[in-house]
Every structure is written in structure tokens, then in C-alpha cells.
Design a protein around this motif. Structure first.
Motif, PDB file in Angstrom:
ATOM      1  N   SER A  93       0.861  -1.098   0.033  1.00 25.68           N
ATOM      2  CA  SER A  93      -0.020  -0.041  -0.088  1.00 25.68           C
ATOM      3  C   SER A  93       0.919   1.119  -0.013  1.00 25.68           C
ATOM      4  O   SER A  93       2.057   1.503   0.479  1.00 25.68           O
ATOM      5  CB  SER A  93      -0.862  -0.016   1.366  1.00 25.68           C
ATOM      6  OG  SER A  93      -1.446   1.323   1.433  1.00 25.68           O
ATOM      7  N   ASN A  94       0.389   2.359  -0.729  1.00 16.74           N
ATOM      8  CA  ASN A  94       1.063   3.494  -0.398  1.00 16.74           C
ATOM      9  C   ASN A  94       0.241   4.803   0.519  1.00 16.74           C
ATOM     10  O   ASN A  94       0.697   5.874   0.415  1.00 16.74           O
ATOM     11  CB  ASN A  94       1.369   4.177  -2.073  1.00 16.74           C
ATOM     12  CG  ASN A  94       0.056   4.445  -2.588  1.00 16.74           C
ATOM     13  OD1 ASN A  94      -0.931   3.957  -2.229  1.00 16.74           O
ATOM     14  ND2 ASN A  94       0.041   4.988  -3.969  1.00 16.74           N
ATOM     15  N   SER A  95      -0.500   4.142   1.082  1.00 14.12           N
ATOM     16  CA  SER A  95      -1.400   5.065   1.975  1.00 14.12           C
ATOM     17  C   SER A  95      -0.618   5.698   3.185  1.00 14.12           C
ATOM     18  O   SER A  95       0.224   4.448   3.765  1.00 14.12           O
ATOM     19  CB  SER A  95      -2.944   4.294   2.255  1.00 14.12           C
ATOM     20  OG  SER A  95      -3.376   5.138   3.245  1.00 14.12           O
ATOM     21  N   SER A  96      -0.683   6.631   3.514  1.00 17.28           N
ATOM     22  CA  SER A  96       0.207   7.114   4.667  1.00 17.28           C
ATOM     23  C   SER A  96      -0.749   6.632   6.070  1.00 17.28           C
ATOM     24  O   SER A  96      -0.085   6.516   7.111  1.00 17.28           O
ATOM     25  CB  SER A  96       0.176   8.748   4.672  1.00 17.28           C
ATOM     26  OG  SER A  96      -1.150   9.161   4.936  1.00 17.28           O
ATOM     27  N   THR A  97      -1.687   6.086   5.912  1.00 19.20           N
ATOM     28  CA  THR A  97      -2.379   5.836   6.911  1.00 19.20           C
ATOM     29  C   THR A  97      -3.025   4.352   6.936  1.00 19.20           C
ATOM     30  O   THR A  97      -3.822   3.657   7.412  1.00 19.20           O
ATOM     31  CB  THR A  97      -3.959   6.448   7.345  1.00 19.20           C
ATOM     32  OG1 THR A  97      -4.562   6.194   6.187  1.00 19.20           O
ATOM     33  CG2 THR A  97      -3.570   7.911   7.768  1.00 19.20           C
ATOM     34  N   SER A  98      -2.140   3.531   6.153  1.00 20.35           N
ATOM     35  CA  SER A  98      -2.062   2.227   5.839  1.00 20.35           C
ATOM     36  C   SER A  98      -2.580   1.124   7.158  1.00 20.35           C
ATOM     37  O   SER A  98      -1.678   0.942   7.838  1.00 20.35           O
ATOM     38  CB  SER A  98      -1.198   1.559   4.911  1.00 20.35           C
ATOM     39  OG  SER A  98      -1.031   0.174   4.956  1.00 20.35           O
ATOM     40  N   ASN A 113       6.275   4.022  -0.746  1.00 19.86           N
ATOM     41  CA  ASN A 113       6.289   5.491  -1.351  1.00 19.86           C
ATOM     42  C   ASN A 113       7.566   5.839  -1.734  1.00 19.86           C
ATOM     43  O   ASN A 113       7.801   6.439  -2.712  1.00 19.86           O
ATOM     44  CB  ASN A 113       5.697   6.370  -0.328  1.00 19.86           C
ATOM     45  CG  ASN A 113       4.145   6.267  -0.425  1.00 19.86           C
ATOM     46  OD1 ASN A 113       3.364   6.450  -1.381  1.00 19.86           O
ATOM     47  ND2 ASN A 113       3.718   5.980   0.825  1.00 19.86           N
ATOM     48  N   HIS A 128      -7.668  -3.791  -2.937  1.00 21.00           N
ATOM     49  CA  HIS A 128      -8.386  -2.799  -3.512  1.00 21.00           C
ATOM     50  C   HIS A 128      -9.280  -3.396  -4.533  1.00 21.00           C
ATOM     51  O   HIS A 128      -8.663  -3.978  -5.566  1.00 21.00           O
ATOM     52  CB  HIS A 128      -7.423  -1.693  -4.312  1.00 21.00           C
ATOM     53  CG  HIS A 128      -6.685  -0.912  -3.363  1.00 21.00           C
ATOM     54  ND1 HIS A 128      -5.715   0.236  -3.732  1.00 21.00           N
ATOM     55  CD2 HIS A 128      -6.460  -1.091  -1.986  1.00 21.00           C
ATOM     56  CE1 HIS A 128      -5.425   0.658  -2.588  1.00 21.00           C
ATOM     57  NE2 HIS A 128      -5.731   0.080  -1.468  1.00 21.00           N
ATOM     58  N   SER A 132      -3.064  -3.571  -4.744  1.00 21.36           N
ATOM     59  CA  SER A 132      -3.073  -2.108  -4.890  1.00 21.36           C
ATOM     60  C   SER A 132      -2.329  -1.880  -5.968  1.00 21.36           C
ATOM     61  O   SER A 132      -1.375  -2.644  -6.345  1.00 21.36           O
ATOM     62  CB  SER A 132      -2.661  -1.329  -3.552  1.00 21.36           C
ATOM     63  OG  SER A 132      -1.387  -1.605  -3.636  1.00 21.36           O
TER      64      SER A 132
END
Length: 178
Positions: free
Chosen positions: A9-14, A38, A79, A84
Motif C-alpha cells: 500500500s502507498n497510503s500514509s494511514t495504511s 512510497n 483494492h 493495490s
């Protein structure tokens, strides 16, 4: 032994980064490096880009991290029932490196979580079937359903049955592979 851990995942809140970081703490007698995808963000793969510019250096950097490790600890975000784009794009670029399997013939503990009741089961199923073709030996899997009900950032997994299941898998991995 060196363990490379990352969330797909590249989510900052993963939530998958939270899970993989939590699980990594059970391997403290080994060197653990936790990657952030990231740091490996590349243009979306296309054969035209590859012809024009070649394979990005970041794809080689990612493989270097894999090659310097002995074991992979990966938690995949789901996803729309699949990988993702963050991990899929890295995989697409790395797959273009000649004579290279994406995961470098490493053993892997594969995890997933989601806010729903299936806990990333679809992406786990896809990855468990796909990753052996990409140079990973999936030695164990773990799914954490209902992430927000079953996980606390300070306490970890709150559900005793799920916590016990995870710890059994961790101990099995330690006894068989370390």
C-alpha cells in the motif's frame, strides 16, 4: 537473519502497514527492515515507457532490498478484490528486469487486513496462487478481519482467538525457517 517487511500500500494511514509493523515485532531477534512503498514510486508501467527510458533505478533498488534479505514479511492491501496499484506497479517494473523473479526466490509470510469481514481474503488468495510464479515461497498466511474492531495501535490484535492464531503461525515460522 534479515527480514524485509512491507505493506502493499502507498497510503500514509495504511492499516496493512500497521499490521506488518505489529507482526515484525515478533521477530526482534532478527534484523528487520520495514520498507515504505512510497520510496519506490515509479511511473505507471508501459512498454512504451520502458522502450523510451528503460527500467527505472527504483525497480533495481527494490530488488536490492529483496536480495539483501533472507525472509519477506508482506501485508497486502486489497483494492476492489485485488492488489493495490502501488505494489502491482512495482511488480510490473521489477518483472522486466532480465533473468529476475520479482521476489528473488525468498520465503514469505503473507498477511492482509481490511475493515470488512473477509480481512483481505481475496487478495491473499490471488497472491498465494500468483507469488510462487514470481519467486516467492508463501510459507504461511494470516488474515485479520474487521481491522478497526480487532486492532489497536498500542495493544495490537484485540481478539484473543486471532492473536493466538497469529502467534501460532509466527512460532511455526520461527521453528521451521529460522
Amino acid at each position: 537473519m534479515k527480514i524485509l517487511a512491507f505493506a502493499g500500500s502507498n497510503s500514509s494511514t495504511s492499516i496493512n502497514r500497521q499490521l506488518v509493523t505489529f507482526v515484525a515485532q515478533f521477530f526482534t531477534t532478527h534484523e528487520v527492515e520495514i520498507l515504505d512503498l512510497n520510496d519506490f514510486e515509479m511511473p505507471i508501467y508501459s512498454s512504451d515507457r520502458e522502450k523510451a527510458s528503460g527500467i527505472p533505478k527504483l525497480a533495481y533498488d527494490f530488488t536490492e532490498k529483496i536480495d539483501q534479505s533472507d525472509f519477506l514479511l508482506v501485508s497486502l492491501a486489497e483494492h476492489n478484490g485485488n492488489f493495490s496499484v502501488a505494489i502491482k506497479n512495482i511488480m510490473d517494473w521489477v518483472s522486466r528486469i532480465p533473468n529476475r523473479k520479482i521476489f528473488g526466490e525468498k520465503q514469505m509470510f503473507l498477511l492482509a487486513t481490511s475493515p470488512g469481514q473477509r480481512g483481505g481474503a481475496s487478495v491473499l488468495e490471488i497472491a498465494t496462487k500468483r507469488f510462487p510464479f514470481d519467486g516467492a515461497t508463501v510459507v504461511e498466511t494470516f488474515s485479520l478481519p474487521f481491522f478497526y474492531e480487532n486492532f489497536d495501535s498500542e495493544k495490537g490484535i484485540l481478539n484473543n482467538e486471532l492473536q493466538r492464531a497469529l502467534l501460532e503461525k509466527v512460532e511455526k515460522i520461527k521453528s521451521e525457517f529460522f
